[in-house]
Design a protein around this motif. Structure first.
Motif, PDB file in Angstrom:
ATOM      1  N   GLY A 183       1.006  -1.018   0.128  1.00 33.29           N
ATOM      2  CA  GLY A 183       0.446  -0.335  -0.560  1.00 33.29           C
ATOM      3  C   GLY A 183       0.896   1.699  -0.333  1.00 33.29           C
ATOM      4  N   ILE A 184       2.091   0.803  -0.122  1.00 42.74           N
ATOM      5  CA  ILE A 184       3.048   2.090   0.141  1.00 42.74           C
ATOM      6  C   ILE A 184       2.736   3.714  -1.099  1.00 42.74           C
ATOM      7  CG2 ILE A 184       5.094   1.178  -0.502  1.00 42.74           C
ATOM      8  CD1 ILE A 184       6.526   2.459   0.626  1.00 42.74           C
ATOM      9  N   CYS A 185       2.667   4.347  -1.927  1.00 40.16           N
ATOM     10  CA  CYS A 185       2.704   5.420  -2.137  1.00 40.16           C
ATOM     11  C   CYS A 185       4.456   4.590  -3.677  1.00 40.16           C
ATOM     12  CB  CYS A 185       2.273   7.152  -1.719  1.00 40.16           C
ATOM     13  SG  CYS A 185       3.893   7.221  -1.763  1.00 40.16           S
ATOM     14  N   ASN A 186       3.531   5.184  -5.138  1.00 36.81           N
ATOM     15  CA  ASN A 186       4.958   4.755  -5.969  1.00 36.81           C
ATOM     16  C   ASN A 186       6.372   5.906  -5.633  1.00 36.81           C
ATOM     17  OD1 ASN A 186       3.682   2.959  -6.632  1.00 36.81           O
ATOM     18  ND2 ASN A 186       2.506   4.527  -8.158  1.00 36.81           N
ATOM     19  N   THR A 187       5.952   7.415  -4.963  1.00 38.19           N
ATOM     20  CA  THR A 187       6.680   7.644  -5.084  1.00 38.19           C
ATOM     21  C   THR A 187       7.709   7.895  -3.845  1.00 38.19           C
ATOM     22  OG1 THR A 187       5.303  10.132  -6.282  1.00 38.19           O
ATOM     23  CG2 THR A 187       7.077  10.269  -4.434  1.00 38.19           C
ATOM     24  N   LEU A 188       7.389   7.446  -2.900  1.00 40.04           N
ATOM     25  CA  LEU A 188       7.836   6.971  -1.751  1.00 40.04           C
ATOM     26  C   LEU A 188       8.945   5.199  -2.014  1.00 40.04           C
ATOM     27  CD1 LEU A 188       8.784   7.869   0.858  1.00 40.04           C
ATOM     28  CD2 LEU A 188       6.715   6.134   2.182  1.00 40.04           C
ATOM     29  N   LYS A 189       7.922   4.850  -2.167  1.00 43.80           N
ATOM     30  CA  LYS A 189       8.772   3.410  -2.746  1.00 43.80           C
ATOM     31  C   LYS A 189      10.090   3.046  -3.961  1.00 43.80           C
ATOM     32  CE  LYS A 189       7.357  -0.747  -4.859  1.00 43.80           C
ATOM     33  NZ  LYS A 189       6.843  -1.860  -5.618  1.00 43.80           N
ATOM     34  N   HIS A 232      11.836   5.978  -3.901  1.00 43.12           N
ATOM     35  CA  HIS A 232      12.933   6.650  -3.069  1.00 43.12           C
ATOM     36  C   HIS A 232      13.463   6.035  -2.092  1.00 43.12           C
ATOM     37  CE1 HIS A 232      15.001   9.154  -0.152  1.00 43.12           C
ATOM     38  NE2 HIS A 232      14.003   8.556   0.888  1.00 43.12           N
ATOM     39  N   LEU A 233      12.372   5.236  -1.875  1.00 38.56           N
ATOM     40  CA  LEU A 233      13.689   3.986  -0.539  1.00 38.56           C
ATOM     41  C   LEU A 233      13.893   2.854  -1.118  1.00 38.56           C
ATOM     42  CD1 LEU A 233      10.416   4.215   2.171  1.00 38.56           C
ATOM     43  CD2 LEU A 233      12.892   4.911   2.211  1.00 38.56           C
ATOM     44  N   GLU A 234      13.714   2.626  -2.830  1.00 36.19           N
ATOM     45  CA  GLU A 234      14.114   1.804  -3.148  1.00 36.19           C
ATOM     46  C   GLU A 234      15.531   2.032  -4.328  1.00 36.19           C
ATOM     47  OE1 GLU A 234      11.613  -0.725  -5.201  1.00 36.19           O
ATOM     48  OE2 GLU A 234      10.600  -1.756  -3.931  1.00 36.19           O
ATOM     49  N   SER A 235      15.561   3.908  -4.155  1.00 38.54           N
ATOM     50  CA  SER A 235      16.705   3.361  -4.484  1.00 38.54           C
ATOM     51  C   SER A 235      18.050   3.314  -4.348  1.00 38.54           C
ATOM     52  CB  SER A 235      16.444   5.736  -4.840  1.00 38.54           C
ATOM     53  OG  SER A 235      16.487   6.045  -3.646  1.00 38.54           O
ATOM     54  N   PRO A 236      19.435   3.691  -5.341  1.00 37.96           N
ATOM     55  CA  PRO A 236      20.337   3.294  -4.332  1.00 37.96           C
ATOM     56  C   PRO A 236      21.172   4.681  -3.494  1.00 37.96           C
ATOM     57  CG  PRO A 236      20.996   3.606  -7.150  1.00 37.96           C
ATOM     58  CD  PRO A 236      19.501   4.182  -6.286  1.00 37.96           C
ATOM     59  N   GLU A 237      20.547   5.317  -3.987  1.00 38.85           N
ATOM     60  CA  GLU A 237      21.354   7.293  -3.031  1.00 38.85           C
ATOM     61  C   GLU A 237      21.281   6.061  -1.080  1.00 38.85           C
ATOM     62  OE1 GLU A 237      18.700   7.598  -5.418  1.00 38.85           O
ATOM     63  OE2 GLU A 237      19.995   8.483  -6.499  1.00 38.85           O
ATOM     64  N   TYR A 238      21.980   6.611  -0.729  1.00 36.00           N
ATOM     65  CA  TYR A 238      22.141   6.922   0.752  1.00 36.00           C
ATOM     66  C   TYR A 238      21.654   7.019   1.577  1.00 36.00           C
ATOM     67  CZ  TYR A 238      24.782   6.449   4.798  1.00 36.00           C
ATOM     68  OH  TYR A 238      24.745   6.401   6.440  1.00 36.00           O
ATOM     69  N   LYS A 239      20.733   6.293   2.242  1.00 32.00           N
ATOM     70  CA  LYS A 239      19.679   7.072   3.063  1.00 32.00           C
ATOM     71  C   LYS A 239      20.036   6.332   4.423  1.00 32.00           C
ATOM     72  CE  LYS A 239      17.369   6.119   0.309  1.00 32.00           C
ATOM     73  NZ  LYS A 239      17.769   5.210  -0.801  1.00 32.00           N
ATOM     74  N   ASP A 278       5.778  20.130  10.975  1.00 30.59           N
ATOM     75  CA  ASP A 278       4.746  21.302  10.230  1.00 30.59           C
ATOM     76  C   ASP A 278       4.577  21.206   8.969  1.00 30.59           C
ATOM     77  OD1 ASP A 278       7.681  22.033   9.986  1.00 30.59           O
ATOM     78  OD2 ASP A 278       7.172  23.855  11.239  1.00 30.59           O
ATOM     79  N   TYR A 279       5.129  20.478   8.368  1.00 33.09           N
ATOM     80  CA  TYR A 279       5.410  19.752   6.866  1.00 33.09           C
ATOM     81  C   TYR A 279       4.665  19.048   6.114  1.00 33.09           C
ATOM     82  CZ  TYR A 279       5.865  19.829   2.148  1.00 33.09           C
ATOM     83  OH  TYR A 279       5.849  20.154   0.003  1.00 33.09           O
ATOM     84  N   ILE A 280       3.843  18.487   5.622  1.00 30.23           N
ATOM     85  CA  ILE A 280       3.426  17.370   5.083  1.00 30.23           C
ATOM     86  C   ILE A 280       3.653  16.926   3.638  1.00 30.23           C
ATOM     87  CG2 ILE A 280       1.564  15.250   5.004  1.00 30.23           C
ATOM     88  CD1 ILE A 280       0.845  16.067   8.025  1.00 30.23           C
ATOM     89  N   ASP A 281       4.092  15.748   3.325  1.00 32.06           N
ATOM     90  CA  ASP A 281       4.143  15.679   1.460  1.00 32.06           C
ATOM     91  C   ASP A 281       3.547  14.932   1.465  1.00 32.06           C
ATOM     92  OD1 ASP A 281       4.495  15.673  -0.689  1.00 32.06           O
ATOM     93  OD2 ASP A 281       6.808  15.094  -0.677  1.00 32.06           O
ATOM     94  N   ARG A 282       1.957  15.064   1.319  1.00 32.27           N
ATOM     95  CA  ARG A 282       0.739  13.764   0.959  1.00 32.27           C
ATOM     96  C   ARG A 282       1.467  12.954  -0.666  1.00 32.27           C
ATOM     97  NH1 ARG A 282      -4.610  15.537   2.802  1.00 32.27           N
ATOM     98  NH2 ARG A 282      -5.189  13.180   2.291  1.00 32.27           N
ATOM     99  N   SER A 283       1.886  13.801  -1.462  1.00 35.38           N
ATOM    100  CA  SER A 283       2.452  12.969  -2.558  1.00 35.38           C
ATOM    101  C   SER A 283       3.261  12.103  -2.593  1.00 35.38           C
ATOM    102  CB  SER A 283       2.387  13.806  -4.110  1.00 35.38           C
ATOM    103  OG  SER A 283       3.828  14.728  -3.070  1.00 35.38           O
ATOM    104  N   ALA A 284       4.373  12.626  -1.658  1.00 35.01           N
ATOM    105  CA  ALA A 284       5.658  10.872  -0.813  1.00 35.01           C
ATOM    106  C   ALA A 284       4.789  11.011   0.104  1.00 35.01           C
ATOM    107  CB  ALA A 284       6.826  11.986  -0.980  1.00 35.01           C
ATOM    108  N   SER A 285       3.297  10.876   1.009  1.00 31.96           N
ATOM    109  CA  SER A 285       3.527  10.311   2.091  1.00 31.96           C
ATOM    110  C   SER A 285       4.510  10.430   3.196  1.00 31.96           C
ATOM    111  CB  SER A 285       3.720   8.358   2.046  1.00 31.96           C
ATOM    112  OG  SER A 285       2.417   8.297   1.100  1.00 31.96           O
ATOM    113  N   ARG A 286       5.044  11.372   3.482  1.00 29.59           N
ATOM    114  CA  ARG A 286       6.062  11.892   4.135  1.00 29.59           C
ATOM    115  C   ARG A 286       5.844  13.350   5.195  1.00 29.59           C
ATOM    116  NH1 ARG A 286      11.993  11.329   1.176  1.00 29.59           N
ATOM    117  NH2 ARG A 286      12.689  12.191   3.570  1.00 29.59           N
TER     118      ARG A 286
END
Length: 249
Positions: free
Chosen positions: A120-126, A128-135, A176-184
């Protein structure tokens, strides 16, 4: 070969790379192209104000161009003095005045991250989390829910086990900021650095709550936490150097 009169007209029109190429054509061209007047013409195109300075016999325009015409390459970092094995993070989250999350997180856990993403995770967040960038991410187990519109805040302290000193990363900052398009949901605070680094400032730590959205009940279902420093530190070594420079007490 072209006469000197023609070269004196052409050389001031060239850029630095082409003028440098002319220096290897022949001895005559090399001798002429070394004339600092031509390099002053080159520098005037990039740094006009420096050509207003009095002539110097020690710092020529040729030398100025050779020194600064290329962007400096990023220096390779030395190995950091810290290790994530030396660190523990203390993360506390409040909904209004109610403590809803409180954990001591070993440094290696942030390195391991979230291994399994919930359905059920949104595609934008998915993406981001699956990308190879360090996190640096932390799975939240058990997950907790927050109703829309509630005041949620977070504190993050970090302790280094090699010296038993503690530094503050986030101090009761609000999401104080919610990015609903990225579920963050995002909170930030400016880092406090050691007095040994007086010229470092303006660097923010960001904490994100990663969530699934329940549209019917107006509730966000938090399954993870992410910490990052945006473009300031984009690798493990850069993060460790940044943490090493904090104001440890």
């Amino acid at each position: 070969m072209l006469s000197e009169e023609v070269l004196k007209v052409v050389f001031p029109l060239l850029d630095g790379v082409d003028l440098a190429v002319c220096m290897v054509v022949c001895k005559q061209w090399r001798h002429m192209a070394r004339d600092d007047y031509f390099w002053k013409c080159v520098c005037a195109k990039r740094w006009p104000s420096i050509c207003k300075r009095p002539n110097s016999h020690t710092v020529t325009y040729y030398r100025i161009y050779r020194t600064f015409y290329k962007r400096q390459r990023p220096q390779t970092l030395l190995p950091p003095r810290l290790s994530f094995d030396d660190l523990e993070f203390f993360i506390d989250i409040w909904n209004e005045d109610e403590l809803i999350f409180s954990e001591i997180v070993p440094g290696p856990v942030l390195q391991t991250g979230i291994k399994f993403l919930p359905t059920g995770i949104c595609n934008t967040l998915k993406f981001h989390l699956e990308s190879p960038e360090y996190k640096m991410t932390l799975p939240v187990d058990p997950r907790f829910n927050i109703p829309w519109g509630e005041t949620v805040s977070i504190s993050v302290l970090v302790e280094r086990k090699d010296s038993n000193k503690v530094a503050c990363i986030i101090n009761k900052s609000l999401f104080d900021y919610i990015d609903r398009s990225a579920s963050r949901a995002l909170a930030f605070e400016y880092l406090n650095f050691s007095p040994n680094y007086p010229f470092i400032s303006g660097i923010r730590a960001w904490i994100s709550l990663l969530f699934l959205e329940d549209g019917d009940d107006g509730i966000i279902d938090v399954f993870g936490i992410e910490m990052d420093f945006r473009n300031t530190a984009n690798s493990k070594d850069e993060v460790l150097w940044l943490l090493d420079m904090l104001d440890w007490k």
